[in-house]
Design an enzyme around this catalytic site. Structure first.
Site, PDB file in Angstrom:
ATOM      1  N   ALA A 256       0.829  -1.221   0.000  1.00 47.86           N
ATOM      2  CA  ALA A 256       0.000   0.000   0.000  1.00 47.86           C
ATOM      3  C   ALA A 256       0.858   1.263   0.000  1.00 47.86           C
ATOM      4  O   ALA A 256       1.897   1.274   0.650  1.00 47.86           O
ATOM      5  CB  ALA A 256      -0.908  -0.013   1.235  1.00 47.86           C
ATOM      6  N   PRO A 257       0.454   2.288  -0.743  1.00 46.43           N
ATOM      7  CA  PRO A 257      -0.794   2.476  -1.500  1.00 46.43           C
ATOM      8  C   PRO A 257      -0.770   1.934  -2.935  1.00 46.43           C
ATOM      9  O   PRO A 257      -1.656   2.264  -3.714  1.00 46.43           O
ATOM     10  CB  PRO A 257      -0.958   3.996  -1.509  1.00 46.43           C
ATOM     11  CG  PRO A 257       0.457   4.508  -1.491  1.00 46.43           C
ATOM     12  CD  PRO A 257       1.263   3.516  -0.705  1.00 46.43           C
ATOM     13  N   GLY A 258       0.218   1.157  -3.281  1.00 43.11           N
ATOM     14  CA  GLY A 258       0.144   0.467  -4.571  1.00 43.11           C
ATOM     15  C   GLY A 258       0.979   1.077  -5.688  1.00 43.11           C
ATOM     16  O   GLY A 258       0.824   0.708  -6.849  1.00 43.11           O
ATOM     17  N   LYS A 260       3.998   0.581  -6.446  1.00 38.18           N
ATOM     18  CA  LYS A 260       4.832  -0.412  -7.138  1.00 38.18           C
ATOM     19  C   LYS A 260       3.987  -1.550  -7.710  1.00 38.18           C
ATOM     20  O   LYS A 260       4.359  -2.138  -8.719  1.00 38.18           O
ATOM     21  CB  LYS A 260       5.928  -0.910  -6.198  1.00 38.18           C
ATOM     22  CG  LYS A 260       6.795   0.261  -5.770  1.00 38.18           C
ATOM     23  CD  LYS A 260       7.913  -0.060  -4.860  1.00 38.18           C
ATOM     24  CE  LYS A 260       8.549   1.223  -4.348  1.00 38.18           C
ATOM     25  NZ  LYS A 260       7.789   1.878  -3.257  1.00 38.18           N
ATOM     26  N   ASP A 277      -0.848  -5.984   2.278  1.00 30.88           N
ATOM     27  CA  ASP A 277      -0.379  -4.973   3.231  1.00 30.88           C
ATOM     28  C   ASP A 277      -1.148  -5.158   4.533  1.00 30.88           C
ATOM     29  O   ASP A 277      -2.297  -5.606   4.531  1.00 30.88           O
ATOM     30  CB  ASP A 277      -0.614  -3.553   2.692  1.00 30.88           C
ATOM     31  CG  ASP A 277       0.216  -2.512   3.428  1.00 30.88           C
ATOM     32  OD1 ASP A 277       1.252  -2.079   2.877  1.00 30.88           O
ATOM     33  OD2 ASP A 277      -0.160  -2.126   4.556  1.00 30.88           O
ATOM     34  N   ASP A 322       8.776  -4.290  -0.196  1.00 31.11           N
ATOM     35  CA  ASP A 322       9.069  -2.863  -0.001  1.00 31.11           C
ATOM     36  C   ASP A 322       8.841  -2.609   1.491  1.00 31.11           C
ATOM     37  O   ASP A 322       7.773  -2.169   1.906  1.00 31.11           O
ATOM     38  CB  ASP A 322       8.108  -2.037  -0.867  1.00 31.11           C
ATOM     39  CG  ASP A 322       8.467  -0.566  -0.879  1.00 31.11           C
ATOM     40  OD1 ASP A 322       9.592  -0.228  -0.492  1.00 31.11           O
ATOM     41  OD2 ASP A 322       7.617   0.238  -1.298  1.00 31.11           O
ATOM     42  N   CYS A 375      12.967   2.821   1.645  1.00 28.51           N
ATOM     43  CA  CYS A 375      13.271   4.229   1.354  1.00 28.51           C
ATOM     44  C   CYS A 375      14.061   4.791   2.528  1.00 28.51           C
ATOM     45  O   CYS A 375      13.793   5.880   3.006  1.00 28.51           O
ATOM     46  CB  CYS A 375      12.014   5.030   1.042  1.00 28.51           C
ATOM     47  SG  CYS A 375      10.775   4.954   2.330  1.00 28.51           S
TER      48      CYS A 375
HETATM   49  C1  LIG Z   1       7.127   1.748   2.219  1.00 28.77           C
HETATM   50  S1  LIG Z   1       5.444   1.489   2.493  1.00 28.77           S
HETATM   51  C2  LIG Z   1       4.967   0.653   1.020  1.00 28.77           C
HETATM   52  C3  LIG Z   1       4.831   1.497  -0.214  1.00 28.77           C
HETATM   53  C4  LIG Z   1       4.261   0.716  -1.391  1.00 28.77           C
HETATM   54  N1  LIG Z   1       5.039  -0.456  -1.685  1.00 28.77           N
HETATM   55  C5  LIG Z   1       4.141   1.539  -2.651  1.00 28.77           C
HETATM   56  O1  LIG Z   1       4.991   1.463  -3.502  1.00 28.77           O
HETATM   57  O2  LIG Z   1       3.147   2.275  -2.779  1.00 28.77           O
HETATM   58  C6  LIG Z   1       5.493   0.190   3.661  1.00 28.77           C
HETATM   59  C7  LIG Z   1       4.191  -0.507   3.911  1.00 28.77           C
HETATM   60  O3  LIG Z   1       4.428  -1.589   4.797  1.00 28.77           O
HETATM   61  C8  LIG Z   1       3.207  -1.860   5.472  1.00 28.77           C
HETATM   62  N2  LIG Z   1       3.523  -2.763   6.605  1.00 28.77           N
HETATM   63  C9  LIG Z   1       4.070  -2.445   7.799  1.00 28.77           C
HETATM   64  N3  LIG Z   1       4.223  -3.542   8.536  1.00 28.77           N
HETATM   65  C10 LIG Z   1       3.755  -4.581   7.807  1.00 28.77           C
HETATM   66  C11 LIG Z   1       3.633  -5.977   8.040  1.00 28.77           C
HETATM   67  N4  LIG Z   1       4.029  -6.545   9.192  1.00 28.77           N
HETATM   68  N5  LIG Z   1       3.090  -6.739   7.062  1.00 28.77           N
HETATM   69  C12 LIG Z   1       2.654  -6.198   5.905  1.00 28.77           C
HETATM   70  N6  LIG Z   1       2.745  -4.874   5.645  1.00 28.77           N
HETATM   71  C13 LIG Z   1       3.302  -4.093   6.577  1.00 28.77           C
HETATM   72  C14 LIG Z   1       2.705  -0.483   5.806  1.00 28.77           C
HETATM   73  O4  LIG Z   1       1.311  -0.502   6.044  1.00 28.77           O
HETATM   74  C15 LIG Z   1       3.095   0.310   4.557  1.00 28.77           C
HETATM   75  O5  LIG Z   1       2.003   0.419   3.685  1.00 28.77           O
END
Ligand SMILES: C[S@@+](CC[C@H](N)C(=O)[O-])C[C@H]1O[C@@H](n2cnc3c(N)ncnc32)[C@H](O)[C@@H]1O
Length: 429
Positions: A256-258, A260, A277, A322, A375
């Site tokens: 999330a938010p998608g 990638k 997510d 990610d 990031c």
């Molecule tokens: C860096 S952001 C992702 C950005 C996304 N990949 C994008 O490109 O739009 C990290 C994400 O990890 C999720 N997250 C945190 N802990 C998590 C877990 N234990 N399992 C799955 N998702 C998790 C968060 O909700 C957040 O949306």
């Protein structure tokens, strides 16, 4: 008493929610923006992000100008004064308008009796502005970062930490990702030119275009038809490194938010993507983004540490992780990170990343590819994390371009370039 709409008080509310309640600007601002006129949305953003960017400086001015700090229920007026000073130094809003609007914020916050105090502090600042700004430059660190973070960055980048700090303190450039299913980047650049939007191509990424001046998304040709997505150029490197192919099964974990997820599908529209997510609210945005781009993926709420709960024993050809991270590579986009993160968060994040990596590795097919991305610019979350992973998993191999001593690619934020990012590609032997 009439509750008059006032943008400065809305900004002060947002800042209070971040600094007193630990919420992020990216959560708080969209909610408050719903109550703000279209023309004021950008100003609200500028005031809140700007205050976060230079917070220690504004704090120093207030300490100089006020004998007793405003506390408790009055704390919001402390931030209202910051909003006032920020406008006087950093915006082109005429001083009389900045002052009047900020002072009127007290009425909309139902404390008209504080108008005099706010007016007094702001006028005193205005009278001594030049002198105070000079004094602040001599007395406080111009790095505008918390000490613990500055020290970590200095330790990790003894040669170029100043460049990183400087990039962190700028406003971020706006990058587009051109949907290759509709246009090449050069074709889209021509459309931008026609719309009088100045931009340039990026030589390192096939789909990336940088706008010379940020603009509202709705003025971008074909935005609603999915021709283009807002995404930093470094973030675009993740799906490119994953090299997804049609007909493969691909897991986008922490999706999330998608941003990638949709990129994977633009590259390989007939791949079978599962986006997972942990955050139910944020996962809704994955669905919205897929819809705008007319792309299809399975979307699930799930914890990356517990794939047995959502993966149906399936193994994937490719996995993009990610990972949740300190976000220290994107401070210029989210300057509130500087004040929300704590030093002790880093070790906890490193543990969480390792747990997710270990849990998900068995779900990668033999000869499959996993891209781990963050990031962050801190080695503990990046190269060090991968070094420990390689020790624990002897069936993991690094891609050709990486070495065991220095695995992955670490990008640092650059003023006209991409955000700070890390990625590494692993294959299962
Ligand atoms: C860096 S952001 C992702 C950005 C996304 N990949 C994008 O490109 O739009 C990290 C994400 O990890 C999720 N997250 C945190 N802990 C998590 C877990 N234990 N399992 C799955 N998702 C998790 C968060 O909700 C957040 O949306």
């Amino acid at each position: 008493m009439k509750n008059t709409y006032n943008l400065r008080s809305t900004a002060a509310k947002a800042i209070t929610q971040v600094l007193e309640q630990g919420q992020s600007l990216s959560t708080v601002i969209p909610e408050l923006q719903q109550k703000v006129s279209d023309k004021d949305k950008a100003l609200l953003q500028e005031l809140c992000f700007g205050v976060m960017r230079v917070l220690p400086q504004l704090q120093w001015f207030i300490n100089k100008l006020m004998e007793k700090p405003l506390k408790g229920k009055q704390r919001i007026f402390h931030y209202l004064i910051m909003v006032g000073i920020y406008q006087l130094i950093y915006t082109r809003i005429p001083a009389h308008a900045a002052l009047a609007e900020t002072v009127n914020g007290a009425i909309s916050l139902k404390r008209p009796q504080l108008k005099g105090l706010i007016n007094g502090v702001l006028r005193q600042f205005q009278r001594q502005q030049q002198e105070l700004v000079e004094q602040a430059n001599n007395h406080i660190s111009q790095h505008l970062h918390p000490k613990w973070l500055l020290e970590r960055i200095q330790k990790a980048y003894p040669q170029n930490w100043q460049d990183i700090i400087c990039a962190n303190n700028q406003k971020p450039p706006m990058w587009l990702r051109v949907n290759q299913q509709h246009h090449t980047a050069s074709e889209y650049l021509a459309l931008l030119e026609k719309a009088n939007i100045e931009a340039e191509l990026d030589i390192n990424h096939t789909s990336a275009i940088r706008l010379l001046n940020p603009c509202p998304v709705n003025s971008l040709p074909g935005f609603d038809k999915g021709w283009v997505t807002i995404q930093d150029r470094s973030a675009q490197g993740c799906a490119e490194l994953l090299t997804p192919c049609n007909d493969e099964s691909i897991l986008d974990l922490c999706a999330a938010p998608g941003g990638k997820t949709t990129h994977i599908l633009e590259i390989a529209p007939r791949s079978e993507v599962l986006a997972v997510d942990i955050d139910e609210q944020r996962i809704k945005r994955v669905k919205e983004n897929l819809q705008r781009l007319n792309l299809h993926a399975a979307v699930k709420v799930g914890d990356g540490r517990l794939p047995h709960e959502w993966a149906n024993n399936e193994q994937f050809d490719r996995i993009l992780l990610d990972a949740p991270c300190s976000a220290t590579g994107v401070i210029r986009r989210h300057p509130d990170i500087k004040w929300l993160r704590r030093n002790e968060d880093i070790d906890q994040l490193v543990m969480l990343q390792a747990e997710i990596l270990d849990a998900i590795w068995p779900y990668l097919k033999k000869n499959g590819t996993l891209v781990y991305a963050t990031c962050s610019i801190l080695p503990q979350e990046n190269s060090e994390q991968i070094k420990s992973f390689m020790k624990r998993h002897t069936d993991a191999a690094l891609s050709e371009t990486s070495t065991l001593e220095n695995p992955g690619t670490q990008i640092i934020p650059e003023i006209a370039g991409g955000d700070g990012f890390f990625y590494v590609r692993l294959t299962k032997q």
